[in-house]
Scaffold this motif. Sequence first.
Motif, PDB file in Angstrom:
ATOM      1  N   THR A   1     -15.998 -22.395 -55.046  1.00 32.82           N
ATOM      2  CA  THR A   1     -16.237 -23.745 -55.549  1.00 32.82           C
ATOM      3  C   THR A   1     -17.046 -24.485 -54.475  1.00 32.82           C
ATOM      4  O   THR A   1     -17.181 -24.006 -53.355  1.00 32.82           O
ATOM      5  CB  THR A   1     -14.907 -24.477 -55.842  1.00 32.82           C
ATOM      6  OG1 THR A   1     -14.014 -24.309 -54.731  1.00 32.82           O
ATOM      7  CG2 THR A   1     -14.251 -23.917 -57.099  1.00 32.82           C
ATOM      8  N   PRO A   2     -17.603 -25.668 -54.792  1.00 30.06           N
ATOM      9  CA  PRO A   2     -18.589 -26.274 -53.889  1.00 30.06           C
ATOM     10  C   PRO A   2     -18.041 -26.841 -52.592  1.00 30.06           C
ATOM     11  O   PRO A   2     -18.776 -26.944 -51.607  1.00 30.06           O
ATOM     12  CB  PRO A   2     -19.201 -27.405 -54.737  1.00 30.06           C
ATOM     13  CG  PRO A   2     -18.828 -27.107 -56.141  1.00 30.06           C
ATOM     14  CD  PRO A   2     -17.529 -26.385 -56.077  1.00 30.06           C
ATOM     15  N   GLN A   3     -16.760 -27.248 -52.553  1.00 26.63           N
ATOM     16  CA  GLN A   3     -16.294 -28.000 -51.392  1.00 26.63           C
ATOM     17  C   GLN A   3     -16.078 -27.098 -50.175  1.00 26.63           C
ATOM     18  O   GLN A   3     -15.811 -25.910 -50.294  1.00 26.63           O
ATOM     19  CB  GLN A   3     -15.017 -28.788 -51.727  1.00 26.63           C
ATOM     20  CG  GLN A   3     -13.747 -27.980 -51.843  1.00 26.63           C
ATOM     21  CD  GLN A   3     -13.522 -27.407 -53.220  1.00 26.63           C
ATOM     22  OE1 GLN A   3     -14.448 -27.006 -53.904  1.00 26.63           O
ATOM     23  NE2 GLN A   3     -12.261 -27.343 -53.630  1.00 26.63           N
TER      24      GLN A   3
ATOM     25  N   GLU B   1     -21.160 -20.152 -57.978  1.00 24.32           N
ATOM     26  CA  GLU B   1     -20.451 -21.404 -57.694  1.00 24.32           C
ATOM     27  C   GLU B   1     -19.781 -21.897 -58.971  1.00 24.32           C
ATOM     28  O   GLU B   1     -20.451 -22.178 -59.966  1.00 24.32           O
ATOM     29  CB  GLU B   1     -21.436 -22.447 -57.176  1.00 24.32           C
ATOM     30  CG  GLU B   1     -20.783 -23.714 -56.675  1.00 24.32           C
ATOM     31  CD  GLU B   1     -21.793 -24.646 -56.037  1.00 24.32           C
ATOM     32  OE1 GLU B   1     -21.652 -24.945 -54.839  1.00 24.32           O
ATOM     33  OE2 GLU B   1     -22.739 -25.070 -56.742  1.00 24.32           O
ATOM     34  N   ASN B   2     -18.462 -21.971 -58.936  1.00 23.07           N
ATOM     35  CA  ASN B   2     -17.689 -22.398 -60.099  1.00 23.07           C
ATOM     36  C   ASN B   2     -17.243 -23.849 -59.923  1.00 23.07           C
ATOM     37  O   ASN B   2     -17.155 -24.356 -58.807  1.00 23.07           O
ATOM     38  CB  ASN B   2     -16.462 -21.487 -60.253  1.00 23.07           C
ATOM     39  CG  ASN B   2     -15.849 -21.565 -61.636  1.00 23.07           C
ATOM     40  OD1 ASN B   2     -16.518 -21.932 -62.608  1.00 23.07           O
ATOM     41  ND2 ASN B   2     -14.581 -21.222 -61.750  1.00 23.07           N
ATOM     42  N   MET B   3     -16.969 -24.521 -61.039  1.00 21.38           N
ATOM     43  CA  MET B   3     -16.489 -25.910 -61.040  1.00 21.38           C
ATOM     44  C   MET B   3     -17.468 -26.846 -60.319  1.00 21.38           C
ATOM     45  O   MET B   3     -17.079 -27.775 -59.616  1.00 21.38           O
ATOM     46  CB  MET B   3     -15.098 -26.020 -60.416  1.00 21.38           C
ATOM     47  CG  MET B   3     -14.073 -25.099 -61.057  1.00 21.38           C
ATOM     48  SD  MET B   3     -12.422 -25.338 -60.363  1.00 21.38           S
ATOM     49  CE  MET B   3     -11.695 -23.722 -60.647  1.00 21.38           C
TER      50      MET B   3
ATOM     51  N   GLY C   1     -23.979 -28.706 -48.623  1.00 19.70           N
ATOM     52  CA  GLY C   1     -24.958 -27.865 -49.306  1.00 19.70           C
ATOM     53  C   GLY C   1     -24.368 -26.890 -50.290  1.00 19.70           C
ATOM     54  O   GLY C   1     -25.107 -26.237 -51.032  1.00 19.70           O
ATOM     55  N   GLY C   2     -23.041 -26.742 -50.315  1.00 18.55           N
ATOM     56  CA  GLY C   2     -22.387 -25.911 -51.307  1.00 18.55           C
ATOM     57  C   GLY C   2     -22.689 -24.434 -51.170  1.00 18.55           C
ATOM     58  O   GLY C   2     -23.094 -23.933 -50.114  1.00 18.55           O
TER      59      GLY C   2
ATOM     60  N   MET D   1     -24.644 -21.734 -48.351  1.00 21.61           N
ATOM     61  CA  MET D   1     -23.887 -20.650 -47.746  1.00 21.61           C
ATOM     62  C   MET D   1     -24.553 -19.303 -48.022  1.00 21.61           C
ATOM     63  O   MET D   1     -24.649 -18.444 -47.133  1.00 21.61           O
ATOM     64  CB  MET D   1     -22.456 -20.642 -48.281  1.00 21.61           C
ATOM     65  CG  MET D   1     -21.581 -19.553 -47.673  1.00 21.61           C
ATOM     66  SD  MET D   1     -19.945 -19.448 -48.439  1.00 21.61           S
ATOM     67  CE  MET D   1     -20.403 -18.865 -50.084  1.00 21.61           C
ATOM     68  N   ALA D   2     -25.008 -19.096 -49.262  1.00 19.62           N
ATOM     69  CA  ALA D   2     -25.686 -17.841 -49.600  1.00 19.62           C
ATOM     70  C   ALA D   2     -26.944 -17.660 -48.749  1.00 19.62           C
ATOM     71  O   ALA D   2     -27.239 -16.554 -48.278  1.00 19.62           O
ATOM     72  CB  ALA D   2     -26.026 -17.820 -51.085  1.00 19.62           C
TER      73      ALA D   2
END
Length: 312
Positions: free
Chosen positions: A204-206, A232-234, A254-255, A259-260
């Motif tokens: 998830t993004p956080q 990325e879910n939600m 940046g979510g 990270m990817a």
Amino acid sequence: MSAAVPENAPEHCPGTNSEQAGKVDACAGCPNQQICATTPKGPDPDIGVIRDRLTGVRRKILVLSGKGGVGKSTFTGQLAFALAVDPELQVGVVDVDVCGPSIPRVMGVEGERVHQANTGWQPVYAADNLAVMSVGFLLRESADAVIWRGPKKNGLIKQFMKDVDWGDLDYLLVDTPPGTSDEHLSLVQYLREAGVDGALVVTTPQEVALADVRKELNFCRKVGVRVLGVAENMAGFVCPSCKGESDIFPASNGGARRMADEFGVPFLGSVPLDPLIGKSCDHGVSFVEEYPESPASRAFLDVVAALRAQLD
């Protein structure tokens, strides 16, 4: 991979399959020391059996996340439904989240039982071309707690790989528990000769979720599992009435996309939170077929297309 090193291992860890595992000075204080010291070493004869059993399985995909509650089982189930829409594809799902088996409910086969045939355990079929196996099928009641130590959990995972008659499959999706521990190391070991095509990593993004998911990406790097991509879910909330979207878990740093990029792995896309996804999982139906006009359906299908592109 013959001497797999756990993600949280000490710096000079000899590897879980080493004759010195759990016995050298570097192992002192490691939480896995006793397990490593007492586990039989040397080649596991069942690895070859697993390779032969899975000869007819074309693609083997691990669905991973270092964080619980990010929708990993939801992604596994809905990915399986989306793939099985094509009647030419044969799809299988194996649920190795032994203590929290939610796949039977997500796939609409809760309450079913496993049958034994002369060719092995027969999976439960959610559709003509969609096979499912889970410890949930072995429990007397769905609410029964599975209170097992690592060796017994690992033994069941081996049975799911070795004794289930999967037949010929185009895709076998493996829904894993959160973390980077026994079950994950066992999967990598058992599938070493059968081959793993890669991992779909869900987050998830956080930042509180991303911090744990980074551990999962490091785990994949250490044990040699290719990361097919991060989903990325939600990533926002979709109003069922107006279809408008709003952020629930802001991506403060940046979510998942950032990270990817940091890890040099593909970013497959973002799927917003839609209450109808939860409804679909509760009723064991395909969200993308039941609600094709939802923005979340279109986003999910984009993730599936990106994942298949990485495989093909």
